[in-house]
Design an enzyme around this catalytic site. Sequence first.
Site, mmCIF file in Angstrom:
data_model
loop_
_atom_site.group_PDB
_atom_site.id
_atom_site.type_symbol
_atom_site.label_atom_id
_atom_site.label_comp_id
_atom_site.label_asym_id
_atom_site.label_seq_id
_atom_site.Cartn_x
_atom_site.Cartn_y
_atom_site.Cartn_z
ATOM 1 N N HIS A 1 -33.991 -15.879 -32.093
ATOM 2 C CA HIS A 1 -33.479 -17.062 -32.786
ATOM 3 C C HIS A 1 -32.900 -18.058 -31.796
ATOM 4 C CE1 HIS A 1 -34.072 -15.081 -36.655
ATOM 5 N NE2 HIS A 1 -33.860 -13.992 -35.934
ATOM 6 N N GLU B 1 -31.893 -10.745 -6.245
ATOM 7 C CA GLU B 1 -31.320 -10.619 -4.905
ATOM 8 C C GLU B 1 -32.286 -9.902 -3.952
ATOM 9 O OE1 GLU B 1 -26.781 -10.382 -5.235
ATOM 10 O OE2 GLU B 1 -27.272 -8.687 -3.948
ATOM 11 N N LYS C 1 -20.525 -16.172 0.507
ATOM 12 C CA LYS C 1 -19.294 -15.395 0.746
ATOM 13 C C LYS C 1 -18.571 -15.985 1.963
ATOM 14 C CE LYS C 1 -20.066 -10.554 -0.732
ATOM 15 N NZ LYS C 1 -20.077 -9.156 -0.306
HETATM 16 O O1 PA5 Z 1 -26.052 -6.016 -4.072
HETATM 17 C C1 PA5 Z 1 -25.249 -6.446 -3.266
HETATM 18 O O2 PA5 Z 1 -25.276 -6.115 -2.074
HETATM 19 C C2 PA5 Z 1 -24.131 -7.373 -3.698
HETATM 20 O O3 PA5 Z 1 -24.273 -7.789 -5.005
HETATM 21 C C3 PA5 Z 1 -22.792 -6.670 -3.556
HETATM 22 O O4 PA5 Z 1 -22.788 -5.521 -4.355
HETATM 23 C C4 PA5 Z 1 -21.634 -7.592 -3.959
HETATM 24 O O5 PA5 Z 1 -21.664 -8.761 -3.197
HETATM 25 C C5 PA5 Z 1 -20.298 -6.872 -3.743
HETATM 26 O O6 PA5 Z 1 -20.174 -6.466 -2.421
HETATM 27 P P1 PA5 Z 1 -19.133 -5.342 -2.000
HETATM 28 O O7 PA5 Z 1 -19.539 -4.067 -2.639
HETATM 29 O O8 PA5 Z 1 -19.195 -5.287 -0.516
HETATM 30 O O9 PA5 Z 1 -17.806 -5.810 -2.496
#
Ligand code: PA5
Length: 462
Positions: free
Chosen positions: A323, A294, A436
């Site tokens: 394995h 990410e 989202k």
């Molecule tokens: O790293 C990130 O920003 C995302 O993975 C969020 O943690 C994830 O989408 C969850 O978002 P939120 O904490 O707003 O529910």
Amino acid sequence: MITLDYRNADISVVGQNHGLDIASEFTRYKSRIAEIIADLNKRKDKPGQWLQWMNLGYNEETLWYVKEYASLVRNRFENILVLGIGGSALGGLAVTEALLKPYWNLLTPEQRDNFPRIFFLDNIDPDTVSGLLHILDLKKTLVNVITKSGSTAETMSQFMVIKNLMKEKLGDDYRKHIVATTDRQTGVLRQISEQEGYKTFVVPDDVGGRFSVFSAVGLLPFALVGIDIDEIMNGIKDMDLALKNTDINENIAAQNALIQFLMDTKKEKHLSVMMPYSSRLKYVSDWYVQLWAESLGKNVDNNGNAVNVGQTPIKALGATDQHSQIQLYNEGPNDKIINFIRVENFDTTVDIPRIFEYTGIGYLGGKTMNDLLNAEADSTKVSLSDYERPSVTITMPKINGYYLAQLLYMFEVQTAIAGELYNINAFNQPGVEQSKNYTYALMGRAGYEDSAQMLQAKMSHI
Ligand code: PA5
């Protein structure tokens, strides 16, 4: 301290085509790396830079509030149920799996020193959600709902289902069974918490989800199940001090960031495998996968140029995946760098008894499983290098809060440095936001009507 061994990524071991001349590269990048580290440390306190995670090891106030709340409530509950997804769940899963006794939730209360069991609900599969609700007695459960935005559909739908059930079962008392971790001011969960009077903790400003494990997002669940969070803070602080060193020859996060970056951009190692040789570190790989993917997978650089960068992270587990995946790693495309994590001393030693004299297995008798696991890590590393496949090895002296915090913090800094090397913003996630938003549109959220129409049209062609 944890250590990094990069010899098996060097040309002297894996050859000119697939290895790096690491000493020369460190010299070539010495001033660039020094500049990046100095700059990150200079910018870390400025609002809007998303670098506040670099200060979390020093947040004594949160530590104090978390400890106080945890000590007040943990004896009242048999279960902690964490609701969250992505960065709001993966750090918690990684640390609890590593630091709690194995099979924690199956142990008796005495074996758990009377600390609660802990469950993470990080998906919305209706079968697993209802399955979990069948085994949890909500009257004995504390729900920690974690979402920075306060509106993530997965987390908030779980929360709506569970809050409703709790209210039915507990009447007005249900409020004492909920603790919310969310933004200080904004978001629906903040609003609901204030209206309903839940206990709350804050996801600090300028800390993205995947960098939030050492905020209340992680510290609260850890303290609730008896993990020593002071030890964790000490690990972060010591590693932070070490990683403030601007000399690449002394800074393991900078070394690994540069090695991964050059492997990707010069040696076509577009895949980065995380392979701990410890089941307890299994979810560290899940956490790393999110952090690396990410943060670095971006289509525009800091100068606004179109790019498509980022290594694809892959999770593997030693010895299990020897394995399963190692055949591909040894003989398939030479497009990966493997990151081994090795544990020097396990908490326990399991002796293998001398009970069979057969040639094929007799040699195992009299050894330990510890010897076997580390021998397998070494032999996999050597066999990969025979096939000119590069790898690095991070060694943890043992698995405890101190070294685990060092490991995770080191990966965070490594990711931030790699982001600078790629010249991209490692702290946004427009690609996640897009899906989202499409989900909101498909589920009929107000304000997303145009997207909903566009999506319906696209989906009718599929
Ligand atoms: O790293 C990130 O920003 C995302 O993975 C969020 O943690 C994830 O989408 C969850 O978002 P939120 O904490 O707003 O529910």
